[in-house]
Design a protein around this motif. Structure first.
Motif, short mmCIF file in Angstrom:
data_model
loop_
_atom_site.label_atom_id
_atom_site.label_comp_id
_atom_site.label_asym_id
_atom_site.label_seq_id
_atom_site.Cartn_x
_atom_site.Cartn_y
_atom_site.Cartn_z
N GLU A 91 0.82 -1.21 0.00
CA GLU A 91 0.00 0.00 0.00
C GLU A 91 0.86 1.26 0.00
O GLU A 91 0.57 2.22 -0.72
N ALA A 92 1.93 1.28 0.77
CA ALA A 92 2.79 2.47 0.86
C ALA A 92 3.46 2.77 -0.48
O ALA A 92 3.48 3.92 -0.93
N CYS A 93 3.99 1.76 -1.14
CA CYS A 93 4.64 1.98 -2.44
C CYS A 93 3.63 2.37 -3.51
O CYS A 93 3.91 3.21 -4.36
N ALA A 94 2.45 1.77 -3.47
CA ALA A 94 1.41 2.10 -4.44
C ALA A 94 0.98 3.56 -4.27
O ALA A 94 0.81 4.28 -5.26
N ARG A 95 0.86 4.01 -3.03
CA ARG A 95 0.48 5.42 -2.79
C ARG A 95 1.58 6.37 -3.24
O ARG A 95 1.31 7.42 -3.80
N THR A 96 2.82 6.00 -2.99
CA THR A 96 3.95 6.86 -3.36
C THR A 96 4.03 7.03 -4.88
O THR A 96 4.34 8.11 -5.37
N HIS A 97 3.74 5.98 -5.61
CA HIS A 97 3.91 5.99 -7.07
C HIS A 97 2.57 5.96 -7.81
O HIS A 97 2.51 5.49 -8.94
N ILE A 98 1.53 6.55 -7.21
CA ILE A 98 0.19 6.46 -7.78
C ILE A 98 0.10 7.09 -9.17
O ILE A 98 -0.58 6.57 -10.05
N ARG A 99 0.81 8.17 -9.42
CA ARG A 99 0.74 8.81 -10.74
C ARG A 99 1.35 7.91 -11.81
O ARG A 99 0.84 7.81 -12.92
N ALA A 100 2.44 7.25 -11.50
CA ALA A 100 3.06 6.33 -12.45
C ALA A 100 2.17 5.12 -12.68
O ALA A 100 2.07 4.62 -13.80
N VAL A 101 1.50 4.67 -11.62
CA VAL A 101 0.60 3.53 -11.73
C VAL A 101 -0.57 3.89 -12.65
O VAL A 101 -0.92 3.14 -13.56
N GLU A 102 -1.17 5.06 -12.42
CA GLU A 102 -2.29 5.49 -13.24
C GLU A 102 -1.87 5.75 -14.69
O GLU A 102 -2.66 5.58 -15.60
N GLY A 103 -0.62 6.14 -14.90
CA GLY A 103 -0.10 6.35 -16.23
C GLY A 103 0.34 5.06 -16.91
O GLY A 103 0.83 5.08 -18.03
N ARG A 104 0.19 3.95 -16.20
CA ARG A 104 0.54 2.62 -16.69
C ARG A 104 2.01 2.50 -17.08
O ARG A 104 2.36 1.81 -18.03
N LEU A 105 2.88 3.16 -16.32
CA LEU A 105 4.31 3.02 -16.54
C LEU A 105 4.79 1.74 -15.88
O LEU A 105 4.35 1.39 -14.78
N ASP A 106 5.72 1.04 -16.51
CA ASP A 106 6.30 -0.13 -15.88
C ASP A 106 7.04 0.31 -14.61
O ASP A 106 7.62 1.41 -14.57
N SER A 107 7.05 -0.54 -13.62
CA SER A 107 7.68 -0.18 -12.33
C SER A 107 9.18 0.07 -12.48
O SER A 107 9.76 0.74 -11.62
N ASP A 108 9.81 -0.43 -13.53
CA ASP A 108 11.23 -0.17 -13.75
C ASP A 108 11.48 1.32 -14.00
O ASP A 108 12.60 1.80 -13.77
N LEU A 109 10.47 2.04 -14.44
CA LEU A 109 10.63 3.46 -14.76
C LEU A 109 10.31 4.37 -13.58
O LEU A 109 10.45 5.58 -13.67
N TRP A 110 9.86 3.81 -12.46
CA TRP A 110 9.54 4.63 -11.30
C TRP A 110 10.81 5.15 -10.74
O TRP A 110 11.22 5.69 -9.98
#
Length: 67
Positions: A48-67
């Motif tokens: 949950e903490a990582c998902a909240r931190t990177h929510i914009r990248a998640v919504e933009g459907r960026l691969d986690s390697d690009l976070w």
């Protein structure tokens, strides 16, 4: 029918870990608050903490390697 169930011999699944920070979930299944992403054909879970931190990248459907 009374059939005996046999152990398949497969090893027990490892606890689910966050692909970002390495936090582990209690039990064999991730909590409902964790995020699941399929990247390059494999499932990755994020706490949950990582998902909240990177929510914009998640919504933009960026691969986690690009976070």
């Amino acid at each position: 029918m009374d059939e005996e169930t046999k152990d398949s011999g497969a090893p027990a699944a490892a606890p689910v870990r966050c692909a970002c920070c390495g936090a582990s979930a209690d039990g064999r299944t991730p909590p409902a608050t964790w995020l699941c992403s399929v990247e390059n054909g494999s499932r990755r879970y994020f706490c949950e903490a990582c998902a909240r931190t990177h929510i914009r990248a998640v919504e933009g459907r960026l691969d986690s390697d690009l976070w």
